[in-house]
Design a protein around this motif. Sequence first.
Motif, short mmCIF file in Angstrom:
data_model
loop_
_atom_site.label_atom_id
_atom_site.label_comp_id
_atom_site.label_asym_id
_atom_site.label_seq_id
_atom_site.Cartn_x
_atom_site.Cartn_y
_atom_site.Cartn_z
N LEU A 1 0.81 -1.22 0.00
CA LEU A 1 0.00 0.00 0.00
C LEU A 1 0.84 1.26 0.00
CD1 LEU A 1 -2.76 -0.78 2.64
CD2 LEU A 1 -3.03 -0.57 0.18
N LEU A 2 1.96 1.21 0.72
CA LEU A 2 2.62 2.47 1.04
C LEU A 2 4.02 2.63 0.47
CD1 LEU A 2 1.62 2.75 4.78
CD2 LEU A 2 0.59 3.90 2.85
N GLU A 3 4.51 1.68 -0.26
CA GLU A 3 5.90 1.78 -0.70
C GLU A 3 6.06 2.85 -1.76
OE1 GLU A 3 8.69 0.79 0.12
OE2 GLU A 3 10.00 0.52 -1.58
N LYS A 4 7.12 3.65 -1.59
CA LYS A 4 7.44 4.66 -2.59
C LYS A 4 8.93 4.64 -2.80
CE LYS A 4 4.71 8.26 -0.59
NZ LYS A 4 4.68 9.66 -0.24
N ASP A 5 9.41 4.59 -4.05
CA ASP A 5 10.85 4.67 -4.19
C ASP A 5 11.32 6.13 -4.17
OD1 ASP A 5 11.04 4.01 -7.78
OD2 ASP A 5 9.61 5.11 -6.57
N VAL A 6 10.64 7.00 -4.94
CA VAL A 6 10.92 8.43 -4.81
C VAL A 6 9.57 9.12 -4.63
CG1 VAL A 6 13.04 8.48 -6.14
CG2 VAL A 6 10.88 8.72 -7.30
#
Lengths: 349, 470
Positions: free
Chosen positions: B212-217
């Motif tokens: 749900l919450l992963e962001k690389d940038v």
Amino acid sequence: MSSSTAPSSSVAAGSADPSGARRNSKRPKYSRFTQQELPACKPILTPRWVISAFMLVSIVFIPIGVASLFASRDVVEIIDRYDTECIPVDARNDKVKYIQTPGNKTCTRNITVTKQMKRPIYVYYQLDNFYQNHRRYVKSRSDSQLRSNSSANAVSDCKPEDYSNGQVIVPCGLIAWSLFNDTYSFSRSGQQLAVNKRGISWKSDREHKFGKDVFPRNFQNGTLIGGARLNESIPLSEQEDLIVWMRTAALPTFRKLYGKIEEDLQVNDVIQVTLGNNYNTYSFSGKKKLVLSTTSWLGGKNDFLGIAYLTVGGLCFFLAMVFTIVYLVKPRQLGDPSYLSWNRNPGWQ
Amino acid sequence: MIIFHGDQVELARVMKEEVKKDLKNCLEEAQQYFRTVSGPKLTLVIDGKCLMYALDPSLRVMLLNLSLNCTSVVCCRVSPLQKAQVTSLVKKGARKITLSIGDGANDVSMIQAAHVGVGISGLEGMQAVMASDFAIAQFRFLSDLLLVHGRWSYLRICKVVTYFFYKNLTFTLTQFWFTFQTGFSGQRFYDDWFQSLYNVMFTSLPVIIYGLLEKDVSASLSKKYPQLYMEGIRNSFFRWRVVAAWAFSAIYQSLIFYHFVTTSSLTGQNSSGRTFGLWDVSTVAFTCVVVTVNLRLLMMCNSITRWHYVSVGGSILAWFVFVFVYSLIRENILYVIYVVMSTFYFYLAFLLVPTVALLLDFIRQGVQRWFFPYDYQIVQEIHRHEPDDNTRAGALEISNHLTADEARSFAISQLPRETSRHTGFAFDSPGYESFFASQQGVYAPQKAWDVVRRASMRSKLKAPPLPPKK
């Protein structure tokens, strides 16, 4: 929908919603979770972190490894394999026949103590190639029967050792039926060394798993005798040999505690062991060994933990050095835009 | 000037020849431009009437070749069917992933023909939205949809899928190594409830939170560096190489779990000399598996929120709470965890085994980030000192720095919208005369209903512009 289209949304939010008159906004209710704006920690695995992690692991592990190895080295262990030696020479052609004929099968062994052993000295029997972890074997017991007298008839998993002569067997199952029945007694220069057989099983087993009101009944009454007989007047919670045997081992080579010798043994003492070689491991080429061992805070003689800790600690130290050297020889600046793939191959799509 | 009366078939044939000649000329011209190294960017402009002939099976290939050589293609005055036909042509002929976006009922067939259909909800109604895969409110949200959310979704899906296979592979292979030492009898290494609840209670929540919450940038950086989108096009996170690396890691870890725990359990385990049984050993191994697999998830996160800590910590805690309660109830592993936790051996193994298991992955991550960094990792490093600018408070700051263009477009978007009485469909019928055909000197005969319709429109246009009445 998207919070990063800043201008229109922010002005609308900031100025007490005047555009409500102009347009009915259908924007859903704002929440940090649904808009994925939760405050976050964004760790970057820089070379500094990598090297620090390796150094930390080596600093923690090497002392632990040294301590574990010392503990293991302090333990004195004597192993004596007796299954072939204890059969008289003339019967060695057919060992199975020898072990199955009833009769007196005592045998005397001499063990020399190589290093001083402080009491208590633990006596184990070790069996090789005995699969106590076989599925049919592990299944063949009834824990409810062991625990209380009222469920004496719960023998469904115990086949074929559930009923004998029409009566229910207590304790039922193959595990109990194959109870180890070699006996050992020790003497040193003619003097008997007492073997304490109390407290060899885990306390939780004695108190909770094996009931005080359960007595052996109809045990080893069939045509095939698998192992030891049990005294019918002692409740199961005090039959420690049975309790130890019924904690099935994980691997086909295992040790089980037989008893404790509460005397010190000095260097070059010769211990005479009078053992009763009753248990049949010859049908499946199993081995029987007698083990005398002291213990440390970590347990018996097992170098594995110490060596593993030292190896991992050493390896991490070595890796930390390697990474430091590579970092100094071939550095990559953090955030160097020339590493971006579109800057490395400019004409490439 | 050639005027045909009546013979539609002949007319069609002549038109087709003209179009074919034109296409051929354009194609040769385009290829000539392409041969020069820094040729100009080419655009193909084609209208509906011409497209009707150009989509003929014999000419379709040439049209496709020409379009693919151009930077952009503008098809005007096309009917809904032709929109769908052009989309299918690119989809099947060029084997590319196609996205189509539209807002009206005339775009529905195009939206359904493409791989990804985006509908814009608004003044034209909801037909496009109902037929589409994604619905957005304004056309400018398309860049967010692709560059921000599309990219994040790709990253998340790849990582979640590979992680799921990894964690189950690790767990199952540990049992597999055990079968070699049970005489292949099929005895389970773990208790049945441990196995059933592994995927439900002890390792499920962290990976959900990750997905749900992963962001690389961050979102703003995703739009600042649109080239990051290429990682999805190149499929960098789901190649066989990546999957093989996870599988190798799972095999290595399962070997560590199994052998380290069983090898060190042969002798007596504490100063009282008592030995462990099967269930003691497997409980120690299971504890190590649960802890390692959850920590591995934290290792692969690019942005860690408090929900990550809660879910990972909560899963490990749930395991301990479960096993403390379970070993009071269940017969065969009665009191096992208490027995195990009363020995020093358990704590030493608990420290050693997860560390060794994660060591390989840690080394691999360190080496990969240093020597073979992905683009998003470089972008993360470039902007590592900037604070999170994605809050509403931060957005308010940004609004004060609009460029003149942005301010103008913003002002226009604030004007009251007019509802047009003419929907898009009215202008799309192929009965409308083709401008390009008339350039060539070819006229189609006018249809009666068309003449009447255009006469009524012309009279409206000639009247002075009145204020719009709703």
